[in-house]
Design an enzyme around this catalytic site. Structure first.
Site, short mmCIF file in Angstrom:
data_model
loop_
_atom_site.label_atom_id
_atom_site.label_comp_id
_atom_site.label_asym_id
_atom_site.label_seq_id
_atom_site.Cartn_x
_atom_site.Cartn_y
_atom_site.Cartn_z
N ASN A 40 21.86 39.12 16.19
CA ASN A 40 23.30 39.18 16.12
C ASN A 40 23.88 40.34 15.39
O ASN A 40 24.99 40.68 15.42
CB ASN A 40 23.80 37.60 15.27
CG ASN A 40 23.32 36.37 16.13
OD1 ASN A 40 23.57 36.49 17.30
ND2 ASN A 40 23.04 35.60 15.27
N THR A 125 15.26 31.39 14.83
CA THR A 125 16.84 31.13 15.36
C THR A 125 17.22 32.42 15.76
O THR A 125 18.44 32.58 15.97
CB THR A 125 17.60 30.37 14.28
OG1 THR A 125 17.46 31.32 13.38
CG2 THR A 125 16.86 29.04 13.93
N PHE A 166 20.96 34.15 24.89
CA PHE A 166 20.78 35.51 23.92
C PHE A 166 19.52 35.74 23.27
O PHE A 166 19.05 36.88 23.49
CB PHE A 166 22.08 35.50 22.75
CG PHE A 166 21.78 36.54 22.04
CD1 PHE A 166 22.32 37.80 22.40
CD2 PHE A 166 21.08 36.58 20.69
CE1 PHE A 166 22.35 38.97 21.55
CE2 PHE A 166 21.01 37.65 19.91
CZ PHE A 166 21.52 38.84 20.44
N ASN A 167 18.85 34.64 22.74
CA ASN A 167 17.68 35.20 21.82
C ASN A 167 16.62 35.30 22.91
O ASN A 167 15.41 36.11 22.65
CB ASN A 167 17.26 33.69 20.97
CG ASN A 167 18.29 33.49 19.84
OD1 ASN A 167 18.90 34.75 19.50
ND2 ASN A 167 18.39 32.42 19.46
N HIS A 240 24.44 26.26 17.17
CA HIS A 240 23.26 26.08 17.91
C HIS A 240 22.08 26.13 16.87
O HIS A 240 21.27 25.03 16.99
CB HIS A 240 22.62 27.56 18.62
CG HIS A 240 23.89 27.89 19.36
ND1 HIS A 240 24.26 27.69 20.79
CD2 HIS A 240 24.97 29.12 19.25
CE1 HIS A 240 25.12 28.09 21.16
NE2 HIS A 240 25.72 28.93 20.28
N ASP A 241 21.83 27.02 16.07
CA ASP A 241 20.70 27.18 15.12
C ASP A 241 20.21 25.97 14.18
O ASP A 241 19.07 25.68 14.09
CB ASP A 241 20.67 28.24 14.35
CG ASP A 241 20.47 29.85 15.15
OD1 ASP A 241 20.15 29.47 16.47
OD2 ASP A 241 21.26 30.81 14.85
C1 BDR Z 1 21.77 31.95 19.88
O1 BDR Z 1 22.41 33.22 19.57
C2 BDR Z 1 23.05 33.71 18.56
O2 BDR Z 1 24.41 34.07 18.82
C3 BDR Z 1 23.07 32.55 17.59
O3 BDR Z 1 22.65 32.65 16.56
C4 BDR Z 1 21.75 31.69 18.55
O4 BDR Z 1 20.58 31.81 17.77
C5 BDR Z 1 22.64 31.15 20.91
O5 BDR Z 1 22.55 31.70 22.16
CA CA Z 2 20.58 33.25 15.47
#
Ligand code: BDR
Ligand code: CA
Length: 312
Positions: A40, A125, A166-167, A240-241
């Site tokens: 992030n 996360t 994203f992750n 989310h996390d």
């Molecule tokens: C994930 O990406 C980040 O924006 C958040 O912290 C979360 O881990 C969601 O796609």
């Molecule tokens: Ca995250």
């Protein structure tokens, strides 16, 4: 029951910050350390942010070790379009009360896992680079890991490209190492976390706590809600996390389905997409417990109670 020993690898991050506070406020969890990664924001900012959250919670003794600045392959992809320039834009947070651990994240994870009297749960996360390097370079830790619970991927579509979450997108090679490790794995993807919306009512309950932790969480959700509205047209931001930590505290909050899961590392348009074979069409052995549905009211009760405990 003894609290579950947890190492949290994260990139705070608005929702990572709530995950840290949820872990700190839950007697079922023993947060033995935090490691940080790019994601992030830069890894430097993620480390600083984790320490500021610990200062907010008055828990500076929890060690924080800085890790990966970039993925295993290619350039770092930073999620500032959602989390702002600092990674946790919005609240006024206290300065860190302790220095970061001197060890690099992978060494810190290795040492903590081997020193722990019981197998440790690793929660990730952010981009999962640190955990992948740990498993790749120190296979001796495998038998000492109870399970890996990660936020990433989806059974559906992405939020960073149309195909990829994203992750997972930020380090698909790392996610591939984790998914093929043979260790017990639970996946909390967007299909689950998009049920965990911080509605107006949730944010009002945070603010009504009337302590710095509650107010900071409400301010975090204010900024996060703004970017989720601008970028994705969401009426409320998906938190989310913390779903990963909630899954440890009460696995019954979530329905799970064991499936074969892989991540695309080569697709022209689909790099970072998770392939979740819910119906066994690929005829491969299932390797991941995949989160499907969330008991939303019970989730927020659990999260808000923990945040209130941290701040009181
Ligand atoms: C994930 O990406 C980040 O924006 C958040 O912290 C979360 O881990 C969601 O796609
Ligand atoms: Ca995250």
């Amino acid at each position: 029951m003894n609290p579950i020993p947890v190492l949290l690898d994260c990139d705070p991050g608005h929702d990572d910050a709530i995950a840290i506070l949820l872990a700190l406020g839950s007697p079922q969890v023993d947060l033995i350390g935090i490691t940080t990664t790019f994601g992030n924001c830069s890894v430097g900012k993620a480390t600083y942010n984790a320490q500021r959250i610990l200062a907010l919670a008055r828990r500076p003794e929890v060690p924080v070790a800085a890790g990966a600045a970039a993925p295993l392959a290619g350039e770092a992809h930073i999620g500032d379009f959602i989390h702002g320039a600092t990674g946790i834009d919005g609240p006024d947070l206290p300065e860190p009360l302790a220095a970061p651990d001197r060890r690099e994240a992978v060494e810190f994870l290795r040492a903590s896992i081997l020193a722990a009297p019981h197998p440790v749960t690793v929660v990730a996360t952010g981009p999962i680079t640190n955990v992948a390097r740990l498993l790749r370079d120190h296979p001796e830790v495998g038998p000492r890991i109870a399970e890996i619970v990660f936020m990433g991927g989806s059974t559906e579509r992405g939020n960073t490209t149309p195909a990829a979450e994203f992750n997972a997108y930020a380090d698909p090679e790392a996610l591939d190492i984790v998914l093929t490790s043979g260790l017990p794995i639970r996946m909390v993807g967007l299909n689950l976390s998009h049920q965990a919306l911080a509605t107006r009512d949730v944010v009002a309950r945070m603010r009504a706590m009337d302590h710095p932790v509650g107010r900071a969480c409400a301010d975090l959700m204010g900024f996060f809600g703004g970017t989720y509205s601008d970028v994705f047209d969401f009426a409320a931001p998906p938190v989310h996390d913390p779903c990963t930590i909630a899954a440890l505290i009460d696995p019954g909050l979530i329905t799970w389905h064991k499936s074969f899961v892989a991540v695309e590392t080569e697709g022209r348009w689909t790099r970072g997409a998770t392939v979740v074979d819910l119906h066994g069409r690929l005829d491969r052995p299932p390797n991941v417990e995949v989160a499907l549905t969330l008991d939303v009211d019970a989730y927020w009760r659990l999260v808000l109670d923990a945040l209130d405990r941290v701040g009181s």
